[in-house]
Design a protein around this motif. Structure first.
Motif, mmCIF file in Angstrom:
data_model
loop_
_atom_site.group_PDB
_atom_site.id
_atom_site.type_symbol
_atom_site.label_atom_id
_atom_site.label_comp_id
_atom_site.label_asym_id
_atom_site.label_seq_id
_atom_site.Cartn_x
_atom_site.Cartn_y
_atom_site.Cartn_z
ATOM 1 N N PHE A 83 -30.337 13.994 21.806
ATOM 2 C CA PHE A 83 -30.759 15.370 22.117
ATOM 3 C C PHE A 83 -30.565 15.669 23.601
ATOM 4 N N ASP A 84 -31.024 14.752 24.462
ATOM 5 C CA ASP A 84 -30.870 14.955 25.906
ATOM 6 C C ASP A 84 -29.392 14.966 26.308
ATOM 7 N N ALA A 85 -28.598 14.133 25.660
ATOM 8 C CA ALA A 85 -27.164 14.119 25.950
ATOM 9 C C ALA A 85 -26.535 15.459 25.575
ATOM 10 N N GLY A 86 -26.987 16.029 24.462
ATOM 11 C CA GLY A 86 -26.498 17.352 24.073
ATOM 12 C C GLY A 86 -26.847 18.406 25.106
ATOM 13 N N ASN A 87 -28.050 18.327 25.661
ATOM 14 C CA ASN A 87 -28.464 19.288 26.686
ATOM 15 C C ASN A 87 -27.598 19.168 27.940
ATOM 16 N N LEU A 88 -27.281 17.934 28.317
ATOM 17 C CA LEU A 88 -26.439 17.733 29.505
ATOM 18 C C LEU A 88 -25.023 18.245 29.253
ATOM 19 N N ALA A 89 -24.480 17.950 28.079
ATOM 20 C CA ALA A 89 -23.139 18.428 27.746
ATOM 21 C C ALA A 89 -23.104 19.957 27.712
ATOM 22 N N GLY A 148 -21.032 22.880 30.044
ATOM 23 C CA GLY A 148 -20.123 23.809 29.382
ATOM 24 C C GLY A 148 -19.227 23.149 28.356
ATOM 25 N N ASN A 149 -19.518 21.886 28.048
ATOM 26 C CA ASN A 149 -18.738 21.155 27.039
ATOM 27 C C ASN A 149 -19.441 21.334 25.693
ATOM 28 N N TYR A 150 -19.200 22.483 25.066
ATOM 29 C CA TYR A 150 -19.948 22.836 23.863
ATOM 30 C C TYR A 150 -19.567 21.975 22.662
ATOM 31 N N SER A 151 -18.335 21.553 22.602
ATOM 32 C CA SER A 151 -17.919 20.679 21.507
ATOM 33 C C SER A 151 -18.685 19.361 21.546
ATOM 34 N N ALA A 152 -18.791 18.762 22.737
ATOM 35 C CA ALA A 152 -19.544 17.514 22.880
ATOM 36 C C ALA A 152 -21.028 17.749 22.625
ATOM 37 N N ALA A 153 -21.547 18.876 23.104
ATOM 38 C CA ALA A 153 -22.965 19.188 22.895
ATOM 39 C C ALA A 153 -23.272 19.288 21.404
ATOM 40 N N GLU A 154 -22.418 19.987 20.671
ATOM 41 C CA GLU A 154 -22.625 20.118 19.216
ATOM 42 C C GLU A 154 -22.633 18.746 18.553
ATOM 43 N N ASN A 155 -21.730 17.883 18.990
ATOM 44 C CA ASN A 155 -21.653 16.543 18.405
ATOM 45 C C ASN A 155 -22.931 15.739 18.683
ATOM 46 N N TRP A 156 -23.441 15.808 19.928
ATOM 47 C CA TRP A 156 -24.659 15.084 20.267
ATOM 48 C C TRP A 156 -25.865 15.603 19.481
ATOM 49 N N TYR A 157 -25.978 16.931 19.379
ATOM 50 C CA TYR A 157 -27.095 17.495 18.608
ATOM 51 C C TYR A 157 -27.011 17.071 17.139
ATOM 52 N N SER A 158 -25.794 16.998 16.620
ATOM 53 C CA SER A 158 -25.621 16.579 15.226
ATOM 54 C C SER A 158 -26.073 15.139 15.039
ATOM 55 N N ILE A 159 -25.818 14.292 16.043
ATOM 56 C CA ILE A 159 -26.267 12.897 15.983
ATOM 57 C C ILE A 159 -27.797 12.841 15.958
ATOM 58 N N ALA A 160 -28.431 13.661 16.794
ATOM 59 C CA ALA A 160 -29.901 13.696 16.833
ATOM 60 C C ALA A 160 -30.469 14.170 15.492
ATOM 61 N N ILE A 161 -29.838 15.173 14.904
ATOM 62 C CA ILE A 161 -30.303 15.701 13.618
ATOM 63 C C ILE A 161 -30.113 14.663 12.515
ATOM 64 N N VAL A 177 -31.801 21.233 16.282
ATOM 65 C CA VAL A 177 -31.291 22.241 15.345
ATOM 66 C C VAL A 177 -31.164 23.585 16.056
ATOM 67 N N LEU A 178 -32.198 23.950 16.822
ATOM 68 C CA LEU A 178 -32.155 25.205 17.580
ATOM 69 C C LEU A 178 -31.051 25.164 18.634
ATOM 70 N N GLY A 206 -25.945 11.681 34.503
ATOM 71 C CA GLY A 206 -26.995 11.652 33.492
ATOM 72 C C GLY A 206 -26.445 11.353 32.114
ATOM 73 N N LEU A 207 -25.309 11.977 31.784
ATOM 74 C CA LEU A 207 -24.697 11.753 30.477
ATOM 75 C C LEU A 207 -24.211 10.310 30.345
ATOM 76 N N ALA A 208 -23.678 9.768 31.428
ATOM 77 C CA ALA A 208 -23.218 8.371 31.406
ATOM 78 C C ALA A 208 -24.390 7.420 31.147
ATOM 79 N N VAL A 209 -25.547 7.712 31.730
ATOM 80 C CA VAL A 209 -26.739 6.883 31.514
ATOM 81 C C VAL A 209 -27.150 6.929 30.040
ATOM 82 N N LEU A 210 -27.132 8.108 29.466
ATOM 83 C CA LEU A 210 -27.539 8.250 28.068
ATOM 84 C C LEU A 210 -26.544 7.583 27.123
ATOM 85 N N GLU A 211 -25.276 7.632 27.458
ATOM 86 C CA GLU A 211 -24.275 6.948 26.639
ATOM 87 C C GLU A 211 -24.530 5.442 26.634
#
Length: 255
Positions: free
Chosen positions: A100-106, A110-123, A133-134, A80-85
């Motif tokens: 946002f969806d990529a952040g949820n998959l990350a 359990g890859n919280y560093s990548a998740a934070e980065n994806w959410y930051s991109i969405a924001i 943000v949540l 799923g993450l590969a598709v979103l990339e």
């Protein structure tokens, strides 16, 4: 050519063009339509091949999001993450939703560093988009970034003040504030202890240096005293040799 003929000619061209476009759209969209329908009815495995074909044909940019969500439902987060990339580089896709969806998959991986980065991109794509943000607040909480997490929770309440989770988030903000204060106190104590320990180490080192100097001075004096006593003994031996001449007790026959 008469004006009426010209108008009829262009009118005919437009009709033909519209018909061609209609046939083209019809030819391009069946895979996406089928995949979307299967996705909405919860038939995720069946939807995947249709959505993959839709992406290959470039039918509809939403296919990336639906396909990634299908993989998410199957807990195949990496696919799923590969598709979103891929979707981030595709034209016409909704980048903030994809991020946002990529952040949820990350996050699910359990890859919280990548998740934070994806959410930051969405924001960054839409500062008023409350959902990432949540989720970034939750991610930063997992990472132990309490101050950043608290800031995101406060920001989220500002973006969505009517959220049904408001009371829970306010409680969490209060707990984070207390946690941050406790950590600041603990850090202050640690710094003070380190300062005292350093001062004690310096005092001990200075005392050790003083004792070593005193010991060195004592040994030097002892060596000097021993050397001096040896010098005195040597002087006495030389004097005794001069005064201890043998008296044979007779006069010289020459006298």
């Amino acid at each position: 050519m008469a004006h009426g003929s010209i108008r009829r000619f262009f009118a005919g061209c437009i009709v033909l063009l519209l018909a061609f476009c209609a046939r083209t759209v019809h030819a391009q969209t069946p895979s996406f339509s089928s995949g979307e329908e299967l996705f909405r009815t919860g038939k995720y495995s069946d939807a995947i091949p249709y959505l993959e074909k839709s992406i290959e044909a470039g039918e509809n940019p939403k296919a990336y999001i639906y396909l990634a969500l299908c993989y998410q439902q199957q807990k195949d987060y990496e696919k799923g993450l590969a598709v979103l990339e891929r979707g981030m580089d595709a034209p016409g896709t909704n980048k903030k939703i994809i991020a946002f969806d990529a952040g949820n998959l990350a996050f699910a991986m359990g890859n919280y560093s990548a998740a934070e980065n994806w959410y930051s991109i969405a924001i960054a794509a839409d500062a008023s988009y409350a959902a990432p943000v949540l989720n970034r607040a939750n991610t930063r909480l997992k990472e132990g970034k309490y101050e950043d997490s608290r800031a995101d929770y406060v920001n989220y309440l500002g973006l969505d003040p009517e959220t049904p989770q408001g009371n829970s988030i306010k409680t969490l903000i209060s707990m984070l504030t207390q946690q941050i204060e406790n950590e600041e106190k603990a850090e202050a104590i640690r710094v003070e202890q380190e300062r005292k320990q350093k001062e004690e180490e310096q005092r001990v080192a200075a005392e050790r240096a003083r004792l070593e100097q005193e010991e060195a001075a004592r040994r030097k004096k002892l060596l000097e005293d021993v050397a001096s006593s040896l010098q005195d003994a040597a002087s006495e031996n030389m004097s005794a040799g001069a005064e201890g001449t043998v008296d044979y007790g007779y006069e010289s026959e020459l006298e």
